[in-house]
Design an enzyme around this catalytic site. Structure first.
Site, PDB file in Angstrom:
ATOM      1  N   GLU A  82     -68.204  -3.356  39.447  1.00  0.00           N
ATOM      2  CA  GLU A  82     -68.619  -3.218  38.053  1.00  0.00           C
ATOM      3  C   GLU A  82     -69.953  -3.929  37.830  1.00  0.00           C
ATOM      4  OE1 GLU A  82     -65.070  -2.304  35.350  1.00  0.00           O
ATOM      5  OE2 GLU A  82     -65.294  -4.458  35.419  1.00  0.00           O
ATOM      6  N   ASN A 138     -58.921  -0.717  31.140  1.00  0.00           N
ATOM      7  CA  ASN A 138     -58.935  -2.148  30.817  1.00  0.00           C
ATOM      8  C   ASN A 138     -59.070  -2.248  29.302  1.00  0.00           C
ATOM      9  OD1 ASN A 138     -59.347  -4.866  30.507  1.00  0.00           O
ATOM     10  ND2 ASN A 138     -61.423  -4.870  31.381  1.00  0.00           N
ATOM     11  N   TRP A 139     -57.940  -2.565  28.655  1.00  0.00           N
ATOM     12  CA  TRP A 139     -57.942  -2.573  27.184  1.00  0.00           C
ATOM     13  C   TRP A 139     -58.656  -3.800  26.608  1.00  0.00           C
ATOM     14  CZ3 TRP A 139     -52.453  -0.736  25.138  1.00  0.00           C
ATOM     15  CH2 TRP A 139     -52.226   0.562  25.601  1.00  0.00           C
ATOM     16  N   LYS A 140     -58.894  -4.799  27.439  1.00  0.00           N
ATOM     17  CA  LYS A 140     -59.531  -6.058  26.993  1.00  0.00           C
ATOM     18  C   LYS A 140     -58.735  -6.663  25.821  1.00  0.00           C
ATOM     19  CE  LYS A 140     -63.902  -4.197  28.490  1.00  0.00           C
ATOM     20  NZ  LYS A 140     -65.294  -4.466  28.661  1.00  0.00           N
ATOM     21  N   HIS A 185     -62.673 -10.234  36.434  1.00  0.00           N
ATOM     22  CA  HIS A 185     -63.539  -9.392  35.586  1.00  0.00           C
ATOM     23  C   HIS A 185     -64.762 -10.214  35.183  1.00  0.00           C
ATOM     24  CE1 HIS A 185     -64.989  -7.020  32.218  1.00  0.00           C
ATOM     25  NE2 HIS A 185     -64.317  -6.012  32.734  1.00  0.00           N
ATOM     26  N   GLY A 230     -63.235   0.718  30.513  1.00  0.00           N
ATOM     27  CA  GLY A 230     -63.046  -0.134  29.346  1.00  0.00           C
ATOM     28  C   GLY A 230     -62.934   0.700  28.085  1.00  0.00           C
ATOM     29  N   GLY A 231     -64.033   0.798  27.353  1.00  0.00           N
ATOM     30  CA  GLY A 231     -64.037   1.442  26.032  1.00  0.00           C
ATOM     31  C   GLY A 231     -63.356   2.798  25.986  1.00  0.00           C
ATOM     32  N   GLY A 242     -69.772  -1.856  29.022  1.00  0.00           N
ATOM     33  CA  GLY A 242     -69.794  -1.826  27.555  1.00  0.00           C
ATOM     34  C   GLY A 242     -71.174  -1.570  26.971  1.00  0.00           C
ATOM     35  N   SER A 259     -69.124   1.790  31.826  1.00  0.00           N
ATOM     36  CA  SER A 259     -69.445   2.927  30.956  1.00  0.00           C
ATOM     37  C   SER A 259     -69.043   4.279  31.558  1.00  0.00           C
ATOM     38  CB  SER A 259     -70.927   2.903  30.568  1.00  0.00           C
ATOM     39  OG  SER A 259     -71.220   1.709  29.851  1.00  0.00           O
ATOM     40  N   GLU A 292     -66.224 -10.575  32.502  1.00  0.00           N
ATOM     41  CA  GLU A 292     -66.069 -11.325  31.238  1.00  0.00           C
ATOM     42  C   GLU A 292     -65.339 -12.641  31.484  1.00  0.00           C
ATOM     43  OE1 GLU A 292     -64.334  -8.084  29.037  1.00  0.00           O
ATOM     44  OE2 GLU A 292     -66.243  -7.020  29.162  1.00  0.00           O
TER      45      GLU A 292
HETATM   46  C1  PEP Z   1     -64.624  -2.847  31.916  1.00  0.00           C
HETATM   47  O1  PEP Z   1     -64.331  -3.564  30.985  1.00  0.00           O
HETATM   48  O2  PEP Z   1     -64.133  -3.081  33.011  1.00  0.00           O
HETATM   49  C2  PEP Z   1     -65.550  -1.739  31.696  1.00  0.00           C
HETATM   50  C3  PEP Z   1     -65.969  -1.089  32.731  1.00  0.00           C
HETATM   51  O3  PEP Z   1     -65.898  -1.464  30.405  1.00  0.00           O
HETATM   52  P1  PEP Z   1     -66.672  -0.154  29.873  1.00  0.00           P
HETATM   53  O4  PEP Z   1     -66.022   1.043  30.515  1.00  0.00           O
HETATM   54  O5  PEP Z   1     -66.498  -0.178  28.391  1.00  0.00           O
HETATM   55  O6  PEP Z   1     -68.106  -0.289  30.285  1.00  0.00           O
END
Ligand code: PEP
Length: 249
Positions: A167, A10-12, A95, A234-235, A173, A213, A97
């Site tokens: 999640e 997930n590049w956000k 998501h 994500g990251g 994050g 994470s 967010e």
């Molecule tokens: C996400 O945005 O779905 C996510 C899990 O982010 P991260 O891996 O950075 O925690």
């Protein structure tokens, strides 16, 4: 029947179109695998160049959002048909967010899930609890409510082909990963919930990811759990490490 793992980035709101193409080129050989589905969920403006950049590889492209109407006066929104026409196969829906910053409620998300199916997209439906909810012991009640509300009117056959991402909001994050036991427990709880709403076959077919994470160091243990069928990342999906997560074995 063994479920095929699915590992999605997930590049956000990261990567300009030119940066996106450069990242695809960097990751190309690193994410090559026959053993899992690999998806890049990218910002809308990156979809067309990323579809082109991954053509002929094992990577599929996903969107991070869609609108539930077919077309019309919805300034700034993107339809499912537009995504399909551009070569998108998956779409993240719900998501945390978007639930939090953009106040997307389960009623709206249910419409988005149905619209994705109508267009032939595979939804990656996200759910998860806050730290407060975990600490007060209502994690599974909350997630069951999200799943039941978001899947109203969705058929068993549709659910069999979709992806659900667990999640925990407190793990996104933050660098705080859920323990393997916590992640497995909730993913199993989601599968049990699907069995209750639908049937055992549907519950055994639906793919359930863990997200929060995930990194090159914890992916193997998480993905080895019986009810965890991969990850939403994500990251770490923006780095060469994503190759190690995809090839976690
Ligand atoms: C996400 O945005 O779905 C996510 C899990 O982010 P991260 O891996 O950075 O925690």
């Amino acid at each position: 029947m063994a479920r095929r793992k699915i590992i999605a980035g997930n590049w956000k709101m990261n990567m300009t179109p030119s940066q996106a193409v450069a990242l695809c080129n960097t990751l190309k050989d690193l994410v090559a695998t026959d053993e899992a589905d690999v998806v890049y969920c990218v910002p809308a403006i990156d979809i067309v160049p990323v579809v082109e950049a991954v053509r002929g590889t094992n990577v599929e492209v996903g969107a991070e959002n869609l609108y539930f109407e077919d077309k019309g006066a919805y300034t700034g929104e993107i339809s499912a048909e537009m995504l399909v026409d551009a070569g998108v196969k998956y779409v993240i829906i719900g998501h945390s967010e978007r639930r939090d910053y953009f106040k997307e409620c389960d009623c709206l998300l249910n419409k988005k899930v149905k619209q994705a199916f109508k267009a032939g997209l595979t939804p990656i439906l996200c759910c998860g609890e806050s730290l407060e909810q975990r600490e007060t012991g209502v994690t599974m009640d909350w997630i069951r409510l999200q799943i039941k509300s978001d899947l109203v009117g969705v058929s068993a056959d549709q659910v069999k082909g979709m992806v659900i991402a667990y999640e925990p909001i407190w793990a996104i994050g933050t660098g705080k990963t859920a323990t393997t036991e916590q992640a497995q427990e909730v993913c199993k709880g989601i599968r049990d919930c699907i069995a209750e709403i639908y049937d055992t076959d549907t519950a055994q077919a639906v793919r359930i990811q863990y997200g929060g994470s995930v990194n090159a160091g914890n992916a193997a243990e998480l993905f080895a759990q019986p009810d965890i069928d991969g990850g939403l990342v994500g990251g770490a999906s923006l780095k060469a490490d994503f190759g190690k997560i995809v090839n976690y074995k």
